[in-house]
Design a protein around this motif. Structure first.
Motif, mmCIF file in Angstrom:
data_model
loop_
_atom_site.group_PDB
_atom_site.id
_atom_site.type_symbol
_atom_site.label_atom_id
_atom_site.label_comp_id
_atom_site.label_asym_id
_atom_site.label_seq_id
_atom_site.Cartn_x
_atom_site.Cartn_y
_atom_site.Cartn_z
ATOM 1 N N PRO A 1 2.853 41.684 35.612
ATOM 2 C CA PRO A 1 3.941 42.560 35.176
ATOM 3 C C PRO A 1 3.692 43.110 33.766
ATOM 4 O O PRO A 1 3.170 42.407 32.904
ATOM 5 C CB PRO A 1 5.165 41.649 35.197
ATOM 6 N N LEU A 2 4.102 44.350 33.558
ATOM 7 C CA LEU A 2 3.922 45.016 32.278
ATOM 8 C C LEU A 2 5.179 44.775 31.439
ATOM 9 O O LEU A 2 6.041 45.633 31.295
ATOM 10 C CB LEU A 2 3.692 46.513 32.505
ATOM 11 N N ALA A 3 5.268 43.565 30.909
ATOM 12 C CA ALA A 3 6.462 43.171 30.167
ATOM 13 C C ALA A 3 6.563 43.945 28.859
ATOM 14 O O ALA A 3 5.581 44.506 28.355
ATOM 15 C CB ALA A 3 6.428 41.668 29.887
ATOM 16 N N SER A 4 7.761 43.964 28.309
ATOM 17 C CA SER A 4 8.003 44.676 27.058
ATOM 18 C C SER A 4 7.173 44.082 25.926
ATOM 19 O O SER A 4 7.076 42.861 25.774
ATOM 20 C CB SER A 4 9.491 44.604 26.698
ATOM 21 N N ALA A 5 6.535 44.968 25.145
ATOM 22 C CA ALA A 5 5.746 44.557 23.989
ATOM 23 C C ALA A 5 5.833 45.652 22.938
ATOM 24 O O ALA A 5 5.305 46.745 23.138
ATOM 25 C CB ALA A 5 4.289 44.308 24.390
ATOM 26 N N PRO A 6 6.515 45.395 21.809
ATOM 27 C CA PRO A 6 6.723 46.457 20.809
ATOM 28 C C PRO A 6 5.438 47.081 20.290
ATOM 29 O O PRO A 6 5.421 48.261 19.924
ATOM 30 C CB PRO A 6 7.475 45.729 19.685
ATOM 31 N N ASP A 7 4.335 46.296 20.271
ATOM 32 C CA ASP A 7 3.098 46.850 19.725
ATOM 33 C C ASP A 7 2.234 47.528 20.796
ATOM 34 O O ASP A 7 1.151 48.017 20.485
ATOM 35 C CB ASP A 7 2.295 45.748 19.033
ATOM 36 N N ARG A 8 2.701 47.548 22.044
ATOM 37 C CA ARG A 8 1.940 48.233 23.091
ATOM 38 C C ARG A 8 2.170 49.735 22.984
ATOM 39 O O ARG A 8 3.291 50.209 22.825
ATOM 40 C CB ARG A 8 2.356 47.753 24.485
ATOM 41 N N ARG A 9 1.091 50.495 23.123
ATOM 42 C CA ARG A 9 1.171 51.960 23.095
ATOM 43 C C ARG A 9 1.008 52.477 24.519
ATOM 44 O O ARG A 9 0.031 52.141 25.197
ATOM 45 C CB ARG A 9 0.099 52.535 22.176
ATOM 46 N N VAL A 10 1.996 53.285 24.951
ATOM 47 C CA VAL A 10 2.073 53.719 26.342
ATOM 48 C C VAL A 10 2.072 55.246 26.414
ATOM 49 O O VAL A 10 2.829 55.910 25.709
ATOM 50 C CB VAL A 10 3.348 53.178 27.021
ATOM 51 N N ALA B 1 10.435 59.566 28.736
ATOM 52 C CA ALA B 1 9.989 58.726 27.623
ATOM 53 C C ALA B 1 11.018 57.659 27.298
ATOM 54 O O ALA B 1 10.665 56.523 26.930
ATOM 55 C CB ALA B 1 9.714 59.594 26.396
ATOM 56 N N GLU B 2 12.284 57.998 27.434
ATOM 57 C CA GLU B 2 13.336 57.031 27.116
ATOM 58 C C GLU B 2 13.228 55.788 27.990
ATOM 59 O O GLU B 2 13.382 54.661 27.508
ATOM 60 C CB GLU B 2 14.701 57.686 27.293
ATOM 61 N N ALA B 3 12.944 55.986 29.281
ATOM 62 C CA ALA B 3 12.784 54.837 30.180
ATOM 63 C C ALA B 3 11.520 54.063 29.845
ATOM 64 O O ALA B 3 11.493 52.822 29.858
ATOM 65 C CB ALA B 3 12.744 55.316 31.630
ATOM 66 N N ALA B 4 10.443 54.776 29.519
ATOM 67 C CA ALA B 4 9.150 54.129 29.271
ATOM 68 C C ALA B 4 9.138 53.299 27.991
ATOM 69 O O ALA B 4 8.264 52.437 27.827
ATOM 70 C CB ALA B 4 8.051 55.188 29.231
ATOM 71 N N ARG B 5 10.065 53.539 27.093
ATOM 72 C CA ARG B 5 10.078 52.775 25.838
ATOM 73 C C ARG B 5 10.351 51.289 26.066
ATOM 74 O O ARG B 5 10.114 50.476 25.164
ATOM 75 C CB ARG B 5 11.112 53.372 24.882
ATOM 76 N N GLU C 1 -5.661 58.964 24.677
ATOM 77 C CA GLU C 1 -6.689 58.296 23.881
ATOM 78 C C GLU C 1 -6.090 57.261 22.927
ATOM 79 O O GLU C 1 -6.790 56.335 22.495
ATOM 80 C CB GLU C 1 -7.479 59.316 23.059
ATOM 81 N N ASP C 2 -4.803 57.431 22.597
ATOM 82 C CA ASP C 2 -4.148 56.517 21.665
ATOM 83 C C ASP C 2 -3.415 55.384 22.375
ATOM 84 O O ASP C 2 -2.785 54.549 21.711
ATOM 85 C CB ASP C 2 -3.136 57.289 20.800
ATOM 86 N N ALA C 3 -3.490 55.354 23.710
ATOM 87 C CA ALA C 3 -2.667 54.422 24.479
ATOM 88 C C ALA C 3 -3.437 53.186 24.914
ATOM 89 O O ALA C 3 -4.650 53.228 25.145
ATOM 90 C CB ALA C 3 -2.110 55.136 25.703
ATOM 91 N N ASP C 4 -2.701 52.085 25.044
ATOM 92 C CA ASP C 4 -3.247 50.872 25.662
ATOM 93 C C ASP C 4 -3.165 50.952 27.183
ATOM 94 O O ASP C 4 -3.957 50.330 27.888
ATOM 95 C CB ASP C 4 -2.463 49.647 25.182
ATOM 96 N N VAL C 5 -2.193 51.711 27.670
ATOM 97 C CA VAL C 5 -2.026 51.880 29.107
ATOM 98 C C VAL C 5 -1.361 53.230 29.362
ATOM 99 O O VAL C 5 -0.541 53.689 28.559
ATOM 100 C CB VAL C 5 -1.177 50.729 29.712
ATOM 101 N N ALA C 6 -1.726 53.861 30.455
ATOM 102 C CA ALA C 6 -1.080 55.094 30.902
ATOM 103 C C ALA C 6 -0.389 54.817 32.225
ATOM 104 O O ALA C 6 -0.935 54.131 33.096
ATOM 105 C CB ALA C 6 -2.103 56.216 31.063
ATOM 106 N N VAL C 7 0.818 55.353 32.363
ATOM 107 C CA VAL C 7 1.571 55.221 33.613
ATOM 108 C C VAL C 7 1.921 56.632 34.086
ATOM 109 O O VAL C 7 2.545 57.393 33.356
ATOM 110 C CB VAL C 7 2.851 54.387 33.428
#
Length: 591
Positions: free
Chosen positions: A427-436, A443-447, A457-463
């Protein structure tokens, strides 16, 4: 002296037997038409021709004596209830005060298609039926009971659903409203659904269900839909007619109030050694009278699908009458053939004058009208409409789309997410330092996953959420709303997704309103999920593990379009070497 039909202590059959002889021919004929109606601003009656309705409301109720209407546009729950009450008050002005039966296509999910379904708006929002089919029967029952309560609150007493066609051809554009491809799963889901809407038996707290599309609309030749002339044929190359029929037989045993034959015409179909006439099912006496009525014992209402008699012209476009196999007949001849087939009601039509003329000139006997009128009246009595057709507007505003109902729908949406593959991202749990990085998601939901960034290029994961692939068409009325044709994603889209995957981890959600060809996505994405009616917020809840995603595929995912094209249209889950079999689900462990 109060007439017997007004006595609630008598049975529906007794009350009907008393009322029917009192009716004029015009009143009996009016019962046999069931057309589109629209509500006005603030719950007012529409006294002009609407976007799809053909006549002012007072004309169809007072002049044409009609009292079955398929409602399209509705306002807020309070406005919807106010409109229903105004419509019933208008009907009460007729000679015998026959109340209106308000019907609707599904309106508790996401798809807005005036030819098939409506988005939820003020109602609670749930997955499409395909999404419900991915879950347990308890989820389906919860949906049906809440939808029933919301329908009752605004005066809707007939559901033009469930749709129990088997989704046997992956290309077919109407399968998002089915329960998938498997006959046993469809039957179980349908029985639960009927119990939720109708209760243990039809009564004043029921919503009557019209089960469709008899005897199974899934085997569309080439996967094209029979709304349109190029999709008029149904083919049975695999010899699976009985499999498609099975859920309808079960619905009859369970007491469905109505049946709706589909537009399609069978080609090359033999039953008991007899060639079935190649005409649309509602024109087909072998199907409606001999199979549905006599062999299966159904004595409920048979309402045709919409516009079999006349062309439909609206919004600057035309849709020819779905008179497949009898295009050469006049409207009057088509009407006679529908009646001879055994149908009770003309869907989408309001040509009462045509039927009146057929009776007055002796081409249709009044006893034939009486048979259908009896069934239609008796159902109104069973639903309690003659005793109290009105609703409480304040209660509707409080109940419909209330917080508890919305929360239940949200939870079921999230649960319906089907995880197909995962390379350790969930599961992709909430992580404040994760860049999505996201596409197709607010965007509001993805936060909830972390910080949303603008560049992959700046993201840890793309959805990425992908709409379903289809071939856009927009020549005929409603055609642009039906997603048909190829199941392949465009090569440019696949190339762009591959470029995303080269710079970051990639999660892809594929809309599975049809079983898209996911083969290239399996190679590109780290995680692949499928959904059918899930909001952004519900997807985030599922992928983060807040709600466990437990959906199972309601149909197989073919490996290629070639495999789809080579498979007989009537064989469910019949493609060679599918990418994912029906029922597939990858369990995700909580972290």
């Amino acid at each position: 002296m109060t007439p017997d039909y007004r006595n609630p202590r008598l049975s529906p059959g007794e009350r009907t037997a008393d009322l029917l002889p009192r009716l004029s021919l015009e009143e009996k004929v009016g019962l046999m038409f069931h057309t589109v109606i629209e509500s006005g601003a603030d719950g007012s009656l529409v006294e002009t021709t609407g976007a799809l309705s053909k006549s002012p409301t007072s004309t169809v109720v007072l002049d044409k004596r009609m009292n079955h209407f398929n409602v399209h546009g509705l306002g807020s729950p309070r406005d919807a209830a106010r409109w229903a009450n105004a419509l019933q008050a208008l009907a009460a002005r007729t000679e015998h005060g026959i109340p209106v039966t308000i019907s609707t296509d599904p309106r508790h999910a996401f798809t807005e298609n005036a030819g098939a379904s409506f988005a939820a708006r003020g109602f609670s929002q749930w997955p499409e039926p395909l999404g419900l089919a991915a879950l347990d029967d308890a989820d389906i029952l919860e949906h049906a009971r809440i939808a029933r309560a919301e329908y009752l609150a605004v005066g809707i007493r007939m559901a033009l659903h469930p749709q129990v066609d088997l989704a046997s051809d992956a290309r077919w554009g109407r399968q998002f409203q089915t329960f998938g491809a498997d006959a046993e799963r469809t039957t179980r889901a349908m029985l639960t659904y009927l119990r939720g809407f109708q209760g243990d038996e039809l009564g004043p707290t029921s919503v009557a269900c019209v089960t469709k599309h008899f005897p199974g609309a899934g085997p569309q030749q080439g996967g094209e839909d029979a709304h349109f002339p190029y999709g008029r044929e149904q083919a049975y190359r695999g010899g699976r007619f009985a499999e498609h029929l099975a859920p309808f037989a079960a619905a009859i045993a369970a007491g469905t109030a109505g049946m709706m034959p589909y537009y399609g015409m069978p080609v090359g179909l033999e039953l008991d050694g007899e060639q079935v006439e190649e005409v649309g099912f509602a024109f087909n006496r072998r199907i409606v009278t001999r199979l549905l009525r006599e062999s299966l014992g159904f004595d409920g209402i048979v309402v045709t699908d919409w516009e079999l008699i006349h062309d439909n012209v609206a919004q600057g476009q035309v849709l020819p009458a779905k008179a497949w196999g009898v295009e050469h007949l006049s409207p009057a001849e088509r009407m006679v053939k529908v009646l001879d087939a055994g149908c009770d009601q003309f869907g989408g039509e309001e040509c009462t004058d045509l039927l009146l003329d057929l009776v007055r000139t002796g081409r249709v006997g009044e006893e034939r009208i009486d048979r259908s009128a009896f069934r239609l009246l008796e159902l109104k009595f069973r639903l309690g409409l003659f005793d109290d057709p009105f609703v409480d507007e304040d209660a509707a505003a409080e109940l419909v789309g209330c917080a508890a109902h919305r929360e239940a729908g949200f939870r079921v949406q999230a649960a319906s997410v089907t995880v197909l593959t995962d390379d350790g991202l969930l599961p992709l749990a909430s992580a404040p330092d994760r860049r999505v990085y996201v596409e197709g998601i607010a965007a509001e939901a993805a936060r909830a996953w972390g910080t949303v960034v603008a560049r992959p290029e700046d993201a840890d994961v793309a959805v990425v959420r992908l709409p379903a692939p289809y071939d856009p068409r927009d020549d005929l009325l409603f055609e642009s709303l039906f997603h048909q044709g190829s199941l392949n994603y465009r090569p440019g889209l696949l190339a762009r997704l591959a470029s995303l995957a080269r710079v970051t981890r990639l999660i892809v959600d594929a809309n599975l309103e049809r079983p898209a060809i996911l083969t290239p996505l399996v190679e590109i994405a780290d995680t692949l999920v499928g959904t059918c009616g899930v909001s952004d917020e519900a997807l985030v809840a599922a992928l983060s593990g807040r709600v466990a995603p437990r959906g199972r595929l309601p149909f197989e995912i073919p490996r290629s379009m070639t495999a789809v094209e080579d498979s007989p249209e009537d064989v469910p889950n019949g493609t060679v070497d599918p990418l994912f079999p029906a029922g597939h689900r990858l369990a995700v462990s909580a972290r």
